[in-house]
Design a protein around this motif. Structure first.
Motif, PDB file in Angstrom:
ATOM      1  N   LYS A  46       0.848  -1.189   0.000  1.00 16.75           N
ATOM      2  CA  LYS A  46       0.000   0.000   0.000  1.00 16.75           C
ATOM      3  C   LYS A  46       0.877   1.230   0.000  1.00 16.75           C
ATOM      4  O   LYS A  46       1.826   1.333   0.795  1.00 16.75           O
ATOM      5  N   SER A  47       0.559   2.191  -0.835  1.00 21.49           N
ATOM      6  CA  SER A  47       1.311   3.444  -0.898  1.00 21.49           C
ATOM      7  C   SER A  47       0.912   4.342   0.262  1.00 21.49           C
ATOM      8  O   SER A  47      -0.181   4.222   0.825  1.00 21.49           O
ATOM      9  N   ARG A  48       1.811   5.293   0.566  1.00 20.59           N
ATOM     10  CA  ARG A  48       1.467   6.294   1.586  1.00 20.59           C
ATOM     11  C   ARG A  48       0.335   7.198   1.117  1.00 20.59           C
ATOM     12  O   ARG A  48      -0.290   7.900   1.912  1.00 20.59           O
ATOM     13  N   LEU A  49       0.069   7.179  -0.201  1.00 19.78           N
ATOM     14  CA  LEU A  49      -1.046   7.964  -0.734  1.00 19.78           C
ATOM     15  C   LEU A  49      -2.388   7.401  -0.281  1.00 19.78           C
ATOM     16  O   LEU A  49      -3.404   8.091  -0.309  1.00 19.78           O
ATOM     17  N   LEU A  50      -2.396   6.141   0.117  1.00 19.58           N
ATOM     18  CA  LEU A  50      -3.638   5.469   0.482  1.00 19.58           C
ATOM     19  C   LEU A  50      -3.952   5.773   1.939  1.00 19.58           C
ATOM     20  O   LEU A  50      -3.504   5.065   2.851  1.00 19.58           O
ATOM     21  N   SER A  51      -4.746   6.843   2.142  1.00 14.84           N
ATOM     22  CA  SER A  51      -5.085   7.219   3.511  1.00 14.84           C
ATOM     23  C   SER A  51      -6.049   6.201   4.105  1.00 14.84           C
ATOM     24  O   SER A  51      -6.548   5.308   3.418  1.00 14.84           O
TER      25      SER A  51
END
Lengths: 114, 113
Positions: free
Chosen positions: A57-62
């Motif tokens: 999971k990317s850090r973009l995925l809040s």
């Protein structure tokens, strides 16, 4: 049609509402990816599945975002309590696991939060 | 998020001209891919490159994987109006983490008939 299929193609929602998108990958592909693309930018990685397991999971995925792939086939991406900054094109891609395989993209879901 | 440096950002050319665009990265990639995207659609794969130094053609398109593994270029020869679109490079690092793609910012190509 044997390509990656996404629906809906377009979604307009009011701020604060929840939305869910669906992706049907190419049938023999066991990897499935979600990307987000804002206007004038290249796609950015959000998350990926190998079969039913969400492995990255990317850090973009809040924490308002959640993705599932319950049977290792189609996947859903849900955004809770949408914000105007969530407005973007959400792209799904799929590929095989083996080396040297390309990712093929769907047509995307264009989300507009008003 | 991290993106590759892609240039030029846009090009406005005459039909029949050749086009060249490139992509550079501070990181090494195992694979370079070039995609084309038209308005309201997802990216469509044009060419995939797997080995440093590799030169691959697909019709009027030619792409090369840089020898340092940190860059790639795409050439389009004898452009036609249907070449209009946004071209994206993407680097892929093959590892157990899933081979996700890192994209450039895109080159918008406009062709004047």
């Amino acid at each position: 049609d044997t390509g990656v299929s996404q629906n809906p193609r377009h979604k307009i929602t009011k701020r604060g509402q929840n939305v869910t998108f669906r992706c049907d990958p190419i049938s023999e592909h066991n990897r499935l990816y979600w990307y987000r693309q804002t206007l004038g930018q290249g796609p950015e990685f959000l998350t990926y599945f190998q079969n039913e397991a969400q492995l990255e999971k990317s850090r973009l995925l809040s924490d308002r975002f959640s993705a599932e792939r319950p049977k290792g086939s189609f996947s859903t991406l849900e955004i809770q309590r949408t914000e105007q900054g969530d407005s973007a094109m959400y792209l799904c891609a799929s590929s095989l696991t083996s080396m040297n395989t390309e990712a093929f993209f769907g047509q995307g879901t264009r989300l507009t939060v008003v | 998020g991290q993106q590759l440096n892609q240039s030029p950002q846009s090009m406005f050319i005459q039909e029949g001209e050749d086009v060249s665009m490139n992509c550079t990265s501070s990181s090494i990639f195992n694979t370079w891919l070039w995609y084309k995207q038209e308005p309201g659609e997802g990216p469509v794969l044009l060419i995939a490159l797997y080995k440093a130094g590799e030169l691959t053609s697909n019709g009027r398109l030619t792409a090369q994987f840089g020898i340092t593994r940190k860059d790639s270029f795409l050439n389009i020869s004898a452009s036609i109006p249907s070449d209009v679109g946004i071209y994206f490079c993407a680097g892929q690092l093959l590892n157990n983490a899933g081979n996700m793609l890192t994209f450039g910012g895109g080159t918008r190509l406009m062709v004047k008939p």
